[in-house]
Design a protein around this motif. Structure first.
Motif, PDB file in Angstrom:
ATOM      1  N   TYR A 177       0.836  -1.213   0.000  1.00 43.55           N
ATOM      2  CA  TYR A 177       0.000   0.000   0.000  1.00 43.55           C
ATOM      3  C   TYR A 177       0.860   1.248   0.000  1.00 43.55           C
ATOM      4  O   TYR A 177       0.641   2.182  -0.746  1.00 43.55           O
ATOM      5  CB  TYR A 177      -0.905  -0.033   1.236  1.00 43.55           C
ATOM      6  CG  TYR A 177      -1.716   1.200   1.454  1.00 43.55           C
ATOM      7  CD1 TYR A 177      -1.192   2.278   2.175  1.00 43.55           C
ATOM      8  CD2 TYR A 177      -3.012   1.273   0.976  1.00 43.55           C
ATOM      9  CE1 TYR A 177      -1.951   3.404   2.390  1.00 43.55           C
ATOM     10  CE2 TYR A 177      -3.768   2.415   1.191  1.00 43.55           C
ATOM     11  CZ  TYR A 177      -3.227   3.465   1.910  1.00 43.55           C
ATOM     12  OH  TYR A 177      -3.983   4.572   2.131  1.00 43.55           O
ATOM     13  N   GLY A 178       1.902   1.269   0.849  1.00 43.41           N
ATOM     14  CA  GLY A 178       2.667   2.497   1.006  1.00 43.41           C
ATOM     15  C   GLY A 178       3.548   2.831  -0.180  1.00 43.41           C
ATOM     16  O   GLY A 178       3.993   3.948  -0.314  1.00 43.41           O
TER      17      GLY A 178
ATOM     18  N   ASP B 209      -2.282  -1.228   6.623  1.00 44.96           N
ATOM     19  CA  ASP B 209      -2.048  -1.175   5.192  1.00 44.96           C
ATOM     20  C   ASP B 209      -1.986  -2.557   4.545  1.00 44.96           C
ATOM     21  O   ASP B 209      -1.584  -2.683   3.394  1.00 44.96           O
ATOM     22  CB  ASP B 209      -0.742  -0.435   4.895  1.00 44.96           C
ATOM     23  CG  ASP B 209      -0.818   1.025   5.285  1.00 44.96           C
ATOM     24  OD1 ASP B 209      -1.952   1.508   5.462  1.00 44.96           O
ATOM     25  OD2 ASP B 209       0.238   1.668   5.415  1.00 44.96           O
TER      26      ASP B 209
END
Length: 389
Positions: free
Chosen positions: A36-37, A210
């Motif tokens: 996600y990041g 996440d």
């Protein structure tokens, strides 16, 4: 806004076409980032959005009908067939998907629309879209023939980032995708021609915010064409006079001409499939779409399904308070159309059903007090309406 589907091939034929037709585009997969990041990729914005702040849309009505709500005709600028069109929770953003492998976003206000962005990333036709509840931000999921599901988020007006790419999620075309009711968390479900349904869940006690988990349900070997979540609801009062929330439930439609119900066991957390006895009323060809209606009467479940056999069937369960009726599903044919039926969609109140068929018509249906479904309106074909101006 309605669009016809285009994934009318058996799983093996679809995979052969995918391997041959999109082999040159497979360089996309290594570029996908799985966390996600890291996936903060800015998507392409259409040049038209930079030049036009607001664009008046064509209306098919005469000036005498100015006081009535009129259709909005949107020139999507897609280069190929449009497969899906979805408005967000507030009805202020429209997303369209196409065989040209792009998703186009438009800002909608009253009788006007303006281009917002063009999203890329898929290497095959994009069959369906789904907006999340605004509780989780402006998230849009897309399902594609390339076997993947992509989730984009609007960070600022007109600026979108890819927050999660489920590349290779399925072995064949992903035909349907839908976010769950927000009460169940940030959860998304996808149905594929490989015969499986994937449940994508974000976050949880056992992982970080996440992280996403993927759970597969084996549905039908012939392929899943459509999925739909049941609305959030509560069950009957127990001995302690407390109403417990109903567990998450799903309905799927497949190429075996049938529909299936899935319920997540509250105790074990395992998805369990329930048998639906159709009796005399059943589909005789591929089921193209299913739609679980918003809850109107406590204890009653209503589902609409449509098929290439040109019929729409309404499935009902519960409502009269008897134990048998709470378990059994009762099917009834709403209507037999002149062409295959591609999509069905309920109004927010759950009492009007929109039906999109192969003759380029969208019809609206309502159930009368005697249980008979009647045609209440018909939406003119957009192409004809635009040509008539």
């Amino acid at each position: 806004m309605y669009a016809q589907g285009g994934y009318g091939q058996a799983p093996q034929q679809q995979q052969q076409q995918y391997n041959a037709g999109y082999q040159q585009q497979q360089q996309y997969a290594p570029q996908q980032q799985q966390q996600y990041g890291v996936q903060q990729q800015m998507t392409e914005q259409p040049q038209q959005a930079q030049q036009t702040q607001q664009q008046e849309v064509t209306q098919a009505a005469a000036p005498a009908d100015q006081g009535k709500a009129q259709p909005i005709y949107v020139d999507t600028q897609h280069d190929d067939m449009v497969h899906d069109a979805q408005l967000d929770y507030y009805g202020t953003k429209l997303a369209t998907s196409s065989s040209d492998r792009t998703v186009k976003i438009y800002d909608v206000s009253g009788n006007f629309y303006a281009p917002n962005a063009t999203l890329t990333g898929h290497s095959g036709p994009i069959y369906q879209l789904s907006w999340s509840h605004p509780k989780y931000g402006t998230l849009l999921a897309s399902a594609s023939f390339d076997g993947s599901v992509l989730i984009h988020r609007e960070s600022r007006q007109g600026e979108w980032i890819l927050v999660k790419a489920f590349v290779g999620l399925h072995e064949s075309s992903v035909n349907s995708v839908q976010f769950a009711p927000h009460e169940y968390g940030l959860v998304c479900v996808a149905g594929s021609s490989d015969g499986r349904v994937s449940v994508l869940t974000h976050g949880g006690e056992s992982n970080g915010d996440d992280e996403w988990t993927v759970e597969y349900l084996n549905d039908t070997p012939l392929g899943v064409n459509a999925v739909s979540w049941a609305p959030y609801g509560v069950g009957k009062e127990g001995e302690d006079e407390q109403c417990e929330p109903l567990p998450p439930r799903l309905v799927t439609g497949g190429s075996d001409n049938g529909i299936r119900m899935w319920t997540k066991n509250a105790s074990t957390g395992i998805w369990e499939q329930s048998v639906v006895e159709s009796g005399d009323a059943h589909h005789k060809d591929w089921v193209r779409d299913v739609a679980w209606a918003p809850s109107i009467i406590p204890g009653m479940n209503v589902i609409a399904s449509c098929s290439e056999d040109k019929t729409v069937i309404i499935w009902k369960q519960g409502g009269d308070g008897t134990a048998d009726d709470d378990k059994n599903w009762s099917p009834k044919v709403l209507n037999t159309f002149e062409d295959p039926v591609w999509r069905v969609s309920w109004s927010i109140t759950g009492n009007i059903l929109a039906v999109s068929s192969g003759d380029a018509n969208v019809t609206l249906w309502k159930e009368e007090l005697d249980g008979v479904w009647s045609l209440v309106n018909q939406v003119e074909d957009a192409a004809e309406g635009a040509q008539g101006e």
